[in-house]
Design a protein around this motif. Structure first.
Motif, PDB file in Angstrom:
ATOM      1  N   ASP A   1      -3.882   0.720  -5.208  1.00 51.88           N
ATOM      2  CA  ASP A   1      -3.088   0.545  -3.982  1.00 51.88           C
ATOM      3  C   ASP A   1      -2.539   1.863  -3.426  1.00 51.88           C
ATOM      4  O   ASP A   1      -1.777   1.871  -2.459  1.00 51.88           O
ATOM      5  N   ILE A   2      -2.905   2.958  -4.051  1.00 51.19           N
ATOM      6  CA  ILE A   2      -2.445   4.271  -3.566  1.00 51.19           C
ATOM      7  C   ILE A   2      -3.575   4.947  -2.780  1.00 51.19           C
ATOM      8  O   ILE A   2      -4.710   5.007  -3.237  1.00 51.19           O
ATOM      9  N   VAL A   3      -3.222   5.399  -1.563  1.00 48.39           N
ATOM     10  CA  VAL A   3      -4.182   6.163  -0.770  1.00 48.39           C
ATOM     11  C   VAL A   3      -3.684   7.601  -0.758  1.00 48.39           C
ATOM     12  O   VAL A   3      -2.578   7.873  -0.282  1.00 48.39           O
ATOM     13  N   ASP A   4      -4.479   8.495  -1.303  1.00 49.44           N
ATOM     14  CA  ASP A   4      -4.003   9.864  -1.517  1.00 49.44           C
ATOM     15  C   ASP A   4      -4.454  10.794  -0.387  1.00 49.44           C
ATOM     16  O   ASP A   4      -5.627  11.121  -0.265  1.00 49.44           O
ATOM     17  N   TYR A   5      -3.482  11.222   0.432  1.00 48.73           N
ATOM     18  CA  TYR A   5      -3.773  12.219   1.477  1.00 48.73           C
ATOM     19  C   TYR A   5      -3.118  13.554   1.123  1.00 48.73           C
ATOM     20  O   TYR A   5      -2.810  14.363   2.003  1.00 48.73           O
ATOM     21  N   SER A   6      -2.892  13.761  -0.120  1.00 47.42           N
ATOM     22  CA  SER A   6      -2.225  14.920  -0.742  1.00 47.42           C
ATOM     23  C   SER A   6      -1.684  16.015   0.187  1.00 47.42           C
ATOM     24  O   SER A   6      -0.499  16.012   0.505  1.00 47.42           O
ATOM     25  N   ASP A   7      -2.508  16.939   0.654  1.00 46.90           N
ATOM     26  CA  ASP A   7      -2.001  18.092   1.414  1.00 46.90           C
ATOM     27  C   ASP A   7      -1.813  17.810   2.903  1.00 46.90           C
ATOM     28  O   ASP A   7      -1.295  18.644   3.641  1.00 46.90           O
ATOM     29  N   LYS A   8      -2.241  16.653   3.319  1.00 47.33           N
ATOM     30  CA  LYS A   8      -2.219  16.362   4.758  1.00 47.33           C
ATOM     31  C   LYS A   8      -0.800  16.057   5.241  1.00 47.33           C
ATOM     32  O   LYS A   8       0.101  15.766   4.453  1.00 47.33           O
ATOM     33  N   LEU A   9      -0.622  16.114   6.567  1.00 46.77           N
ATOM     34  CA  LEU A   9       0.653  15.706   7.172  1.00 46.77           C
ATOM     35  C   LEU A   9       0.539  14.231   7.557  1.00 46.77           C
ATOM     36  O   LEU A   9      -0.512  13.791   8.023  1.00 46.77           O
ATOM     37  N   ILE A  10       1.624  13.487   7.361  1.00 45.44           N
ATOM     38  CA  ILE A  10       1.668  12.093   7.833  1.00 45.44           C
ATOM     39  C   ILE A  10       2.835  11.992   8.810  1.00 45.44           C
ATOM     40  O   ILE A  10       3.989  12.249   8.440  1.00 45.44           O
ATOM     41  N   ILE A  11       2.518  11.675  10.065  1.00 45.02           N
ATOM     42  CA  ILE A  11       3.563  11.590  11.102  1.00 45.02           C
ATOM     43  C   ILE A  11       3.462  10.235  11.826  1.00 45.02           C
ATOM     44  O   ILE A  11       2.403   9.595  11.792  1.00 45.02           O
TER      45      ILE A  11
ATOM     46  N   LYS B   1       0.871  -1.179   0.000  1.00 44.20           N
ATOM     47  CA  LYS B   1       0.000   0.000   0.000  1.00 44.20           C
ATOM     48  C   LYS B   1       0.903   1.222   0.000  1.00 44.20           C
ATOM     49  O   LYS B   1       1.967   1.224   0.635  1.00 44.20           O
ATOM     50  N   VAL B   2       0.492   2.242  -0.720  1.00 46.96           N
ATOM     51  CA  VAL B   2       1.299   3.461  -0.785  1.00 46.96           C
ATOM     52  C   VAL B   2       0.444   4.637  -0.326  1.00 46.96           C
ATOM     53  O   VAL B   2      -0.663   4.841  -0.830  1.00 46.96           O
ATOM     54  N   TYR B   3       0.963   5.363   0.668  1.00 42.88           N
ATOM     55  CA  TYR B   3       0.233   6.507   1.221  1.00 42.88           C
ATOM     56  C   TYR B   3       0.919   7.789   0.767  1.00 42.88           C
ATOM     57  O   TYR B   3       2.104   7.994   1.038  1.00 42.88           O
ATOM     58  N   LYS B   4       0.158   8.612   0.078  1.00 44.55           N
ATOM     59  CA  LYS B   4       0.717   9.848  -0.458  1.00 44.55           C
ATOM     60  C   LYS B   4       0.363  11.018   0.450  1.00 44.55           C
ATOM     61  O   LYS B   4      -0.787  11.141   0.894  1.00 44.55           O
ATOM     62  N   GLY B   5       1.381  11.865   0.744  1.00 50.77           N
ATOM     63  CA  GLY B   5       1.138  13.031   1.601  1.00 50.77           C
ATOM     64  C   GLY B   5       2.461  13.674   1.978  1.00 50.77           C
ATOM     65  O   GLY B   5       3.512  13.341   1.416  1.00 50.77           O
ATOM     66  N   ASN B   6       2.410  14.586   2.933  1.00 45.74           N
ATOM     67  CA  ASN B   6       3.627  15.249   3.411  1.00 45.74           C
ATOM     68  C   ASN B   6       4.162  14.487   4.617  1.00 45.74           C
ATOM     69  O   ASN B   6       3.540  14.478   5.680  1.00 45.74           O
ATOM     70  N   LEU B   7       5.299  13.837   4.443  1.00 49.85           N
ATOM     71  CA  LEU B   7       5.819  12.938   5.474  1.00 49.85           C
ATOM     72  C   LEU B   7       6.793  13.679   6.382  1.00 49.85           C
ATOM     73  O   LEU B   7       7.727  14.334   5.906  1.00 49.85           O
ATOM     74  N   LEU B   8       6.581  13.559   7.689  1.00 47.92           N
ATOM     75  CA  LEU B   8       7.482  14.196   8.665  1.00 47.92           C
ATOM     76  C   LEU B   8       7.810  13.193   9.758  1.00 47.92           C
ATOM     77  O   LEU B   8       6.895  12.663  10.408  1.00 47.92           O
ATOM     78  N   PHE B   9       9.099  12.953   9.977  1.00 49.50           N
ATOM     79  CA  PHE B   9       9.507  12.002  11.026  1.00 49.50           C
ATOM     80  C   PHE B   9      10.956  12.275  11.401  1.00 49.50           C
ATOM     81  O   PHE B   9      11.642  13.072  10.744  1.00 49.50           O
ATOM     82  N   THR B  10      11.413  11.655  12.484  1.00 42.88           N
ATOM     83  CA  THR B  10      12.805  11.868  12.923  1.00 42.88           C
ATOM     84  C   THR B  10      13.554  10.542  12.928  1.00 42.88           C
ATOM     85  O   THR B  10      13.001   9.499  13.284  1.00 42.88           O
ATOM     86  N   LYS B  11      14.828  10.635  12.540  1.00 41.48           N
ATOM     87  CA  LYS B  11      15.704   9.458  12.664  1.00 41.48           C
ATOM     88  C   LYS B  11      16.581   9.621  13.895  1.00 41.48           C
ATOM     89  O   LYS B  11      16.906   8.661  14.577  1.00 41.48           O
ATOM     90  N   ASP B  12      17.022  10.854  14.142  1.00 38.68           N
ATOM     91  CA  ASP B  12      17.838  11.172  15.310  1.00 38.68           C
ATOM     92  C   ASP B  12      17.238  12.373  16.016  1.00 38.68           C
ATOM     93  O   ASP B  12      16.456  13.103  15.429  1.00 38.68           O
ATOM     94  N   ILE B  13      17.672  12.577  17.256  1.00 35.91           N
ATOM     95  CA  ILE B  13      17.115  13.693  18.009  1.00 35.91           C
ATOM     96  C   ILE B  13      17.395  15.024  17.290  1.00 35.91           C
ATOM     97  O   ILE B  13      18.495  15.262  16.802  1.00 35.91           O
ATOM     98  N   GLY B  14      16.358  15.821  17.200  1.00 33.15           N
ATOM     99  CA  GLY B  14      16.507  17.173  16.627  1.00 33.15           C
ATOM    100  C   GLY B  14      16.522  17.231  15.115  1.00 33.15           C
ATOM    101  O   GLY B  14      16.528  18.316  14.538  1.00 33.15           O
ATOM    102  N   LYS B  15      16.575  16.086  14.457  1.00 29.87           N
ATOM    103  CA  LYS B  15      16.668  16.104  12.989  1.00 29.87           C
ATOM    104  C   LYS B  15      15.365  15.639  12.357  1.00 29.87           C
ATOM    105  O   LYS B  15      15.060  14.447  12.341  1.00 29.87           O
ATOM    106  N   LEU B  16      14.638  16.608  11.838  1.00 28.64           N
ATOM    107  CA  LEU B  16      13.348  16.294  11.220  1.00 28.64           C
ATOM    108  C   LEU B  16      13.551  15.983   9.736  1.00 28.64           C
ATOM    109  O   LEU B  16      14.139  16.779   9.008  1.00 28.64           O
TER     110      LEU B  16
END
Ligand SMILES: [Zn+2]
Length: 422
Positions: A48-58, A3-18
């Motif tokens: 198989d694509i779920v489009d959340y276009s302008d939304k944030l995905i966290i 499944k593929v979710y489309k949107g603005n993806l925001l997450f961290t791998k290390d502290i302080g680094k978005l």
């Protein structure tokens, strides 16, 4: 299944680094993250694509310390400090969970609240009652949330109506461990309430059970000055509070979470490091009970893992986005009162702690790196930000500071959409 979710993806791998991927794709297979990418992968079918276009995905929030049987006490007792609060509010309330009907209603309400606020995983203290603890585990499993659930142990310095016999406490714990091993998303965790509530025999027995079943452990450490003085009186030979948990095998490497650590000194921090203990930082609770402000900057600087928690009901805020912002505010007050000797931590640092920091305790939760569980939230922030004018970093901060549960429009756990549980 992909499944593929489309949107603005925001997450961290290390502290302080978005990490920000604008109009990106979150690729999920069998509940795990395959990749995050700017380009739509080839061979993906349209359906198989779920489009959340302008939304944030966290990533979903991970609450690394809360007390389920305190849900009906939220907002009460903030005019007291820890020990007085336990006697007057907490123990009488938790003792009500002997009644399974009371437990059912309260736990369903709690689980709805966790779901509503985007908490996809949590580490939970139950009560001393096996029947209601088991029910809590069942309700969480049926809801599709992930959790460690612990049967609380306490056999001294507790009121007559809420205390256990040492042997029975250990027997019940073993029975609880066995009875919840059938669940997929819910796991048992050894849960001595805190040192003043547990005899040496009980702590020794719990350390042995943790070892026998290779279990994680949760408890409280160095939360309040009155508590620390009491612990010293009870255990005069141990130099620091943490030494007592160590003595009874309750600091298992990579498997222990200790709430608060407000007054952890250099030696205690060394032991947190030695056993790779995760600190559960509870700024709202530490403020409400006038405990103090934990030295989070020191923990981070010393590479001690820190997760964020609501500590319901010492804390009144179950929404971890709000705990993130309170953490930042308290951190700045501490920075000022410590004489501005170091840099304070910012919003994204605390966001990391509420997702990947806490998530490390679950091993593969809290970020969008390859192989992690696909636990994520879809955020519609159109009522709080001008989404054409604000950049994505600003939109995330606006959501954390002024958003609420209504901005969370979908919740996914291991790639599966989770509806309102109860
Ligand atoms: Zn607690």
């Amino acid at each position: 299944m992909i499944k593929v979710y489309k949107g603005n993806l925001l997450f961290t791998k290390d502290i302080g680094k978005l990490t920000i991927i604008e109009k990106g794709y979150l690729v999920v297979k069998n509940g795990k993250i395959v990749e995050v990418t700017k380009e739509l992968p080839k061979d993906v079918k349209k359906e198989d694509i779920v489009d959340y276009s302008d939304k944030l995905i966290i990533p979903g929030f991970v609450d690394i310390h809360l007390h389920a049987p305190q849900v009906n006490n939220i907002g009460l007792g903030a005019d007291m400090q820890l020990l007085e609060w336990l006697d007057n509010y907490t123990f009488p309330e938790e003792s009500k969970y002997k009644d399974i009907k009371y437990a059912e209603n309260s736990y369903k309400a709690l689980i709805n609240k966790l779901w509503e606020n985007g908490t996809t995983s949590s580490v939970i203290f139950g009560s001393i009652h096996n029947e209601s603890n088991l029910l809590l585990a069942e309700l969480l499993e049926d809801a599709g949330l992930k959790a460690y659930v612990g049967k609380v142990n306490m056999d001294r310095n507790s009121p007559d109506f809420y205390i256990e016999d040492t042997e029975k406490s250990l027997e019940d714990t073993e029975e609880f461990i066995k009875s919840i091993s059938k669940f997929k998303n819910i796991k048992p965790i050894i849960t001595p309430r805190f040192v003043p509530s547990c005899t040496e025999d009980l702590m020794k027995g719990l350390g042995e059970l943790a070892n026998k079943y290779d279990l994680k452990i949760q408890s409280h450490l160095s939360e309040n000055t009155g508590e620390i003085t009491w612990v010293k009186e009870l255990h005069p030979v141990c130099k620091n509070y943490i030494d007592i948990y160590e003595k009874y095998g309750l600091l298992r490497e990579n498997k222990t979470v200790m709430a608060h650590c407000v007054f952890s000194n250099k030696e205690e921090i060394e032991k947190l490091k030695k056993y790779n203990v995760t600190v559960a930082h509870a700024p709202v609770s530490n403020g409400n009970l006038a405990s103090g402000i934990a030295p989070v900057y020191d923990f981070v600087n010393e590479k001690v893992n820190v997760g964020m928690c609501s500590d319901i009901s010492g804390g009144h805020e179950i929404n971890l986005a709000k705990v993130v912002t309170m953490g930042e505010t308290f951190g700045k007050i501490k920075w000022l009162s410590d004489g501005e000797k170091y840099n304070y931590l910012g919003t994204i640092d605390y966001f990391y702690m509420a997702t990947k920091g806490s998530g490390k305790y679950f091993e593969n939760v809290g970020t969008f790196e390859k192989g992690y569980d696909a636990d994520f939230l879809i955020i519609d922030d159109s009522n709080i930000s001008d989404i054409n004018d604000r950049n994505l970093n600003e939109r995330l901060k606006r959501f954390l500071y002024i958003g609420d549960s209504k901005n969370i429009i979908k919740r996914y756990i291991s790639g599966k959409e989770i509806g309102k549980p109860y």
